[in-house]
Write an enzyme that holds these catalytic residues in place. Structure first.
Site, PDB file in Angstrom:
ATOM      1  N   SER A 124       0.847  -1.200   0.000  1.00 59.16           N
ATOM      2  CA  SER A 124       0.000   0.000   0.000  1.00 59.16           C
ATOM      3  C   SER A 124       0.877   1.242   0.000  1.00 59.16           C
ATOM      4  O   SER A 124       1.977   1.233   0.560  1.00 59.16           O
ATOM      5  CB  SER A 124      -0.858  -0.015   1.268  1.00 59.16           C
ATOM      6  OG  SER A 124      -1.480   1.227   1.449  1.00 59.16           O
ATOM      7  N   TYR A 148      -1.922  -1.043  10.900  1.00 65.22           N
ATOM      8  CA  TYR A 148      -2.187  -1.606   9.573  1.00 65.22           C
ATOM      9  C   TYR A 148      -0.991  -1.347   8.651  1.00 65.22           C
ATOM     10  O   TYR A 148      -0.465  -2.260   7.998  1.00 65.22           O
ATOM     11  CB  TYR A 148      -3.465  -0.997   8.967  1.00 65.22           C
ATOM     12  CG  TYR A 148      -3.567  -1.207   7.475  1.00 65.22           C
ATOM     13  CD1 TYR A 148      -3.808  -2.470   6.949  1.00 65.22           C
ATOM     14  CD2 TYR A 148      -3.393  -0.146   6.574  1.00 65.22           C
ATOM     15  CE1 TYR A 148      -3.867  -2.666   5.575  1.00 65.22           C
ATOM     16  CE2 TYR A 148      -3.451  -0.335   5.210  1.00 65.22           C
ATOM     17  CZ  TYR A 148      -3.692  -1.599   4.710  1.00 65.22           C
ATOM     18  OH  TYR A 148      -3.739  -1.797   3.351  1.00 65.22           O
ATOM     19  N   LYS A 152       2.017  -3.882   6.632  1.00 68.14           N
ATOM     20  CA  LYS A 152       2.458  -3.864   5.223  1.00 68.14           C
ATOM     21  C   LYS A 152       3.975  -3.686   5.147  1.00 68.14           C
ATOM     22  O   LYS A 152       4.658  -4.369   4.383  1.00 68.14           O
ATOM     23  CB  LYS A 152       1.754  -2.742   4.454  1.00 68.14           C
ATOM     24  CG  LYS A 152       0.264  -2.957   4.278  1.00 68.14           C
ATOM     25  CD  LYS A 152      -0.038  -4.149   3.382  1.00 68.14           C
ATOM     26  CE  LYS A 152      -1.507  -4.472   3.300  1.00 68.14           C
ATOM     27  NZ  LYS A 152      -1.798  -5.781   2.735  1.00 68.14           N
TER      28      LYS A 152
HETATM   29  P1  NAD Z   1     -10.967  -6.783   1.117  1.00 61.70           P
HETATM   30  O1  NAD Z   1     -11.159  -6.775   2.595  1.00 61.70           O
HETATM   31  O2  NAD Z   1     -12.139  -6.496   0.252  1.00 61.70           O
HETATM   32  O3  NAD Z   1     -10.352  -8.179   0.665  1.00 61.70           O
HETATM   33  C1  NAD Z   1      -9.469  -8.914   1.479  1.00 61.70           C
HETATM   34  C2  NAD Z   1      -9.948 -10.356   1.476  1.00 61.70           C
HETATM   35  O4  NAD Z   1      -9.060 -11.135   2.289  1.00 61.70           O
HETATM   36  C3  NAD Z   1     -11.353 -10.523   2.052  1.00 61.70           C
HETATM   37  O5  NAD Z   1     -12.148 -11.259   1.147  1.00 61.70           O
HETATM   38  C4  NAD Z   1     -11.132 -11.278   3.357  1.00 61.70           C
HETATM   39  O6  NAD Z   1     -12.220 -12.107   3.676  1.00 61.70           O
HETATM   40  C5  NAD Z   1      -9.849 -12.037   3.063  1.00 61.70           C
HETATM   41  N1  NAD Z   1      -9.069 -12.389   4.246  1.00 61.70           N
HETATM   42  C6  NAD Z   1      -8.646 -11.578   5.236  1.00 61.70           C
HETATM   43  N2  NAD Z   1      -7.949 -12.282   6.143  1.00 61.70           N
HETATM   44  C7  NAD Z   1      -7.921 -13.564   5.706  1.00 61.70           C
HETATM   45  C8  NAD Z   1      -7.356 -14.759   6.220  1.00 61.70           C
HETATM   46  N3  NAD Z   1      -6.702 -14.802   7.383  1.00 61.70           N
HETATM   47  N4  NAD Z   1      -7.508 -15.902   5.522  1.00 61.70           N
HETATM   48  C9  NAD Z   1      -8.191 -15.906   4.348  1.00 61.70           C
HETATM   49  N5  NAD Z   1      -8.755 -14.804   3.816  1.00 61.70           N
HETATM   50  C10 NAD Z   1      -8.622 -13.642   4.499  1.00 61.70           C
HETATM   51  O7  NAD Z   1      -9.784  -5.776   0.801  1.00 61.70           O
HETATM   52  P2  NAD Z   1      -9.286  -5.190  -0.596  1.00 61.70           P
HETATM   53  O8  NAD Z   1      -9.658  -3.765  -0.641  1.00 61.70           O
HETATM   54  O9  NAD Z   1      -9.658  -6.085  -1.690  1.00 61.70           O
HETATM   55  O10 NAD Z   1      -7.727  -5.250  -0.349  1.00 61.70           O
HETATM   56  C11 NAD Z   1      -6.935  -6.356  -0.761  1.00 61.70           C
HETATM   57  C12 NAD Z   1      -5.519  -6.163  -0.264  1.00 61.70           C
HETATM   58  O11 NAD Z   1      -5.019  -4.916  -0.751  1.00 61.70           O
HETATM   59  C13 NAD Z   1      -5.402  -6.091   1.257  1.00 61.70           C
HETATM   60  O12 NAD Z   1      -4.215  -6.760   1.631  1.00 61.70           O
HETATM   61  C14 NAD Z   1      -5.292  -4.605   1.532  1.00 61.70           C
HETATM   62  O13 NAD Z   1      -4.582  -4.345   2.707  1.00 61.70           O
HETATM   63  C15 NAD Z   1      -4.537  -4.123   0.313  1.00 61.70           C
HETATM   64  N6  NAD Z   1      -4.788  -2.703   0.002  1.00 61.70           N
HETATM   65  C16 NAD Z   1      -6.082  -2.264  -0.157  1.00 61.70           C
HETATM   66  C17 NAD Z   1      -6.324  -0.924  -0.415  1.00 61.70           C
HETATM   67  C18 NAD Z   1      -7.724  -0.430  -0.576  1.00 61.70           C
HETATM   68  O14 NAD Z   1      -7.932   0.780  -0.494  1.00 61.70           O
HETATM   69  N7  NAD Z   1      -8.725  -1.250  -0.822  1.00 61.70           N
HETATM   70  C19 NAD Z   1      -5.238  -0.033  -0.528  1.00 61.70           C
HETATM   71  C20 NAD Z   1      -3.955  -0.507  -0.378  1.00 61.70           C
HETATM   72  C21 NAD Z   1      -3.732  -1.857  -0.110  1.00 61.70           C
HETATM   73  C1  UD1 Z   2      -6.906   5.434   3.618  1.00 61.33           C
HETATM   74  C2  UD1 Z   2      -5.996   4.851   4.656  1.00 61.33           C
HETATM   75  C3  UD1 Z   2      -4.807   4.199   3.958  1.00 61.33           C
HETATM   76  C4  UD1 Z   2      -5.282   3.186   2.933  1.00 61.33           C
HETATM   77  C5  UD1 Z   2      -6.216   3.916   1.948  1.00 61.33           C
HETATM   78  C6  UD1 Z   2      -6.788   3.021   0.917  1.00 61.33           C
HETATM   79  C7  UD1 Z   2      -6.304   6.290   6.617  1.00 61.33           C
HETATM   80  C8  UD1 Z   2      -5.667   7.314   7.503  1.00 61.33           C
HETATM   81  N1  UD1 Z   2      -5.564   5.896   5.558  1.00 61.33           N
HETATM   82  O1  UD1 Z   2      -6.196   6.390   2.891  1.00 61.33           O
HETATM   83  O2  UD1 Z   2      -3.997   3.540   4.903  1.00 61.33           O
HETATM   84  O3  UD1 Z   2      -4.192   2.641   2.222  1.00 61.33           O
HETATM   85  O4  UD1 Z   2      -7.315   4.465   2.703  1.00 61.33           O
HETATM   86  O5  UD1 Z   2      -7.664   2.110   1.508  1.00 61.33           O
HETATM   87  O6  UD1 Z   2      -7.394   5.830   6.864  1.00 61.33           O
HETATM   88  N2  UD1 Z   2     -12.161  12.008   3.358  1.00 61.33           N
HETATM   89  C9  UD1 Z   2     -13.131  12.904   3.724  1.00 61.33           C
HETATM   90  N3  UD1 Z   2     -14.290  12.426   4.265  1.00 61.33           N
HETATM   91  C10 UD1 Z   2     -14.526  11.094   4.452  1.00 61.33           C
HETATM   92  C11 UD1 Z   2     -13.505  10.175   4.058  1.00 61.33           C
HETATM   93  C12 UD1 Z   2     -12.338  10.674   3.528  1.00 61.33           C
HETATM   94  O7  UD1 Z   2     -12.961  14.112   3.575  1.00 61.33           O
HETATM   95  O8  UD1 Z   2     -15.585  10.716   4.968  1.00 61.33           O
HETATM   96  C13 UD1 Z   2     -10.916  12.520   2.744  1.00 61.33           C
HETATM   97  C14 UD1 Z   2      -9.648  12.165   3.502  1.00 61.33           C
HETATM   98  O9  UD1 Z   2      -9.357  13.139   4.462  1.00 61.33           O
HETATM   99  C15 UD1 Z   2      -8.627  12.115   2.346  1.00 61.33           C
HETATM  100  C16 UD1 Z   2      -9.442  11.621   1.158  1.00 61.33           C
HETATM  101  O10 UD1 Z   2     -10.809  11.906   1.478  1.00 61.33           O
HETATM  102  O11 UD1 Z   2      -8.158  13.405   2.050  1.00 61.33           O
HETATM  103  C17 UD1 Z   2      -9.303  10.118   0.903  1.00 61.33           C
HETATM  104  O12 UD1 Z   2      -9.574   9.419   2.111  1.00 61.33           O
HETATM  105  P1  UD1 Z   2      -9.688   7.824   2.153  1.00 61.33           P
HETATM  106  O13 UD1 Z   2     -10.576   7.350   1.069  1.00 61.33           O
HETATM  107  O14 UD1 Z   2     -10.034   7.424   3.556  1.00 61.33           O
HETATM  108  O15 UD1 Z   2      -8.230   7.330   1.780  1.00 61.33           O
HETATM  109  P2  UD1 Z   2      -6.817   7.722   2.445  1.00 61.33           P
HETATM  110  O16 UD1 Z   2      -6.972   8.556   3.640  1.00 61.33           O
HETATM  111  O17 UD1 Z   2      -5.955   8.232   1.353  1.00 61.33           O
END
Ligand code: NAD
Ligand code: UD1
Length: 348
Positions: A124, A148, A152
């Site tokens: 991430s 969290y 990572k």
């Molecule tokens: P998500 O929660 O939708 O998907 C994660 C999946 O992993 C879920 O289906 C959950 O049931 C499964 N899971 C969790 N723990 C498990 C375990 N112990 N055994 C088996 N399955 C398990 O999340 P996502 O948004 O699809 O994210 C996927 C990956 O990307 C995650 O590792 C997350 O940290 C990373 N990531 C997500 C974002 C984002 O904004 N969505 C941003 C940066 C990184």
């Molecule tokens: C968040 C997580 C980050 C994660 C990323 C993607 C935090 C502090 N960081 O990032 O670790 O990798 O999501 O899942 O939670 N905002 C509003 N109102 C809201 C929600 C968000 O104004 O109700 C603003 C935030 O201040 C930010 C932007 O929208 O400026 C994006 O926020 P968000 O979607 O939560 O993502 P990140 O904060 O970038």
């Protein structure tokens, strides 16, 4: 010859499964539905017209992971499974360290035992923490600001150690910026539990009437309009990045980090305006205090992924908003929540 997708029922995993199946890959999906629903797997099959093997397995269960490797010819793993809510990680750090780190250790131990060295890992942009300069490039010093993010960062370091110990490993660390959007079918998308923490699902839930108004966290940042700036990337572009990374790891050895972002930053107000255009009505919002832990500006230098993986994000803001909105309108309660409500009523 199958690709194992851990966390394949989740938001990014399910979109990646579709791209993998459409590209002709055989996949095996592992998930324990900690943060997803079985319905998403059914929809992957419906959208692609293809079937795949699924294991309801927890990565904390070493022998269950081993069975998956014994029963399938796994050649590479795309590892999405993990918990991802920043706020929850602050109140439940042990749960996060246990699930994300022990889960990854178990997976890597099984991979090593069965000689499967190709790994694409979901990292991430959170590993950049607070930085002075943007765009963010992969060689910046890393720091985490919450449990969290530390999971990572620690996993990235563990994987570096693994490669140092055995150069058969081939690992891509994909640092995602802000994934948004949904599949163009409107059948799968992000399904947050409870009130969303992230901006885009919050906006669409306000627009659909589930929530009354958006709180904009901070109007006094040093940005073009005072609100926070982020690099929003369409989840299908992100999914395609995994296919490119897969080709790369399967043809090389080493460990490399790649930013997956568009390189463009949009503010919260830019996002509100873009959604208003798509939806055709105003989105009620109010500017409130900053959210603790938020950075002012974050966007990617995505040139390394472009040069080395031959990957680019193609989908613009309009498409991100349209696709998020289509999914929200089709399924205002996400996967299966209506069925849950009905069965709860039936039990009374
Ligand atoms: P998500 O929660 O939708 O998907 C994660 C999946 O992993 C879920 O289906 C959950 O049931 C499964 N899971 C969790 N723990 C498990 C375990 N112990 N055994 C088996 N399955 C398990 O999340 P996502 O948004 O699809 O994210 C996927 C990956 O990307 C995650 O590792 C997350 O940290 C990373 N990531 C997500 C974002 C984002 O904004 N969505 C941003 C940066 C990184
Ligand atoms: C968040 C997580 C980050 C994660 C990323 C993607 C935090 C502090 N960081 O990032 O670790 O990798 O999501 O899942 O939670 N905002 C509003 N109102 C809201 C929600 C968000 O104004 O109700 C603003 C935030 O201040 C930010 C932007 O929208 O400026 C994006 O926020 P968000 O979607 O939560 O993502 P990140 O904060 O970038």
């Amino acid at each position: 010859m199958s690709i194992l997708v851990t966390g394949g029922a989740g938001y990014i995993g399910s979109h990646t499964c579709i791209e993998l199946l459409n590209a002709g890959h055989e996949i095996v999906v592992l998930d324990n539905f900690l943060n997803s629903k079985p319905e998403s797997l059914k929809r992957i099959s419906e959208i692609t017209g293809k079937n795949f093997k699924f294991y309801d397995v927890d990565l904390l269960d070493y022998s269950a992971i081993e069975s998956v490797f014994l029963e399938n010819g796994i050649v590479a793993v795309i590892h999405f499974a993990g918990l991802k809510a920043v706020g929850e990680s602050v109140s439940m750090p042990l749960r996060y360290y246990n699930n994300n780190i022990v889960g990854t250790l178990n997976l890597c131990r099984v991979m090593e035992k069965y000689g499967v060295y190709n790994l694409v890992f979901s990292s991430s942009a959170t590993v950049y923490g607070f930085q002075e300069q943007v765009p963010l490039s992969e060689d910046l010093p890393l720091q985490a600001t919450n449990p969290y993010g530390r999971t990572k960062l620690m996993i990235e370091e563990i994987l570096q150690d693994l490669y140092a110990s055995n150069q058969n490993w081939s690992i891509a660390l994909l640092r995602y910026f802000n994934p948004v959007g949904a599949h163009c079918s409107g059948q799968i998308g992000e399904d947050p539990n409870g009130i969303p923490n992230n901006l885009v699902p919050y906006i669409t839930q306000v627009a659909v009437g589930t929530l009354p108004e958006l709180k904009v966290f901070g109007g006094d940042y040093q940005t073009h309009d005072g609100t926070g700036v982020r690099d929003y990337i369409h989840v299908v572009d992100l999914a395609e990045g995994h296919l490119k990374a897969l080709v790369n790891v399967m043809g090389n050895s080493g460990i490399k980090a790649y930013n997956l972002g568009t390189g463009i930053g949009y503010s919260v107000l830019d996002m509100i305006r873009a959604f208003e255009q798509v939806i055709g009505r105003p989105i009620p919002y109010r500017i409130v205090n900053r959210r603790p832990g938020d950075v002012s500006i974050s966007f990617a230098d995505a040139s390394k992924a472009n040069e080395e993986l031959n990957w680019n994000a193609n989908k613009g803001l309009d498409e991100m908003c349209r696709d998020s909105w289509r999914w929200q309108v089709n399924y205002p309660n996400g996967f299966e929540k209506e069925y849950e409500k009905i069965s709860a009523v039936n039990q009374l």
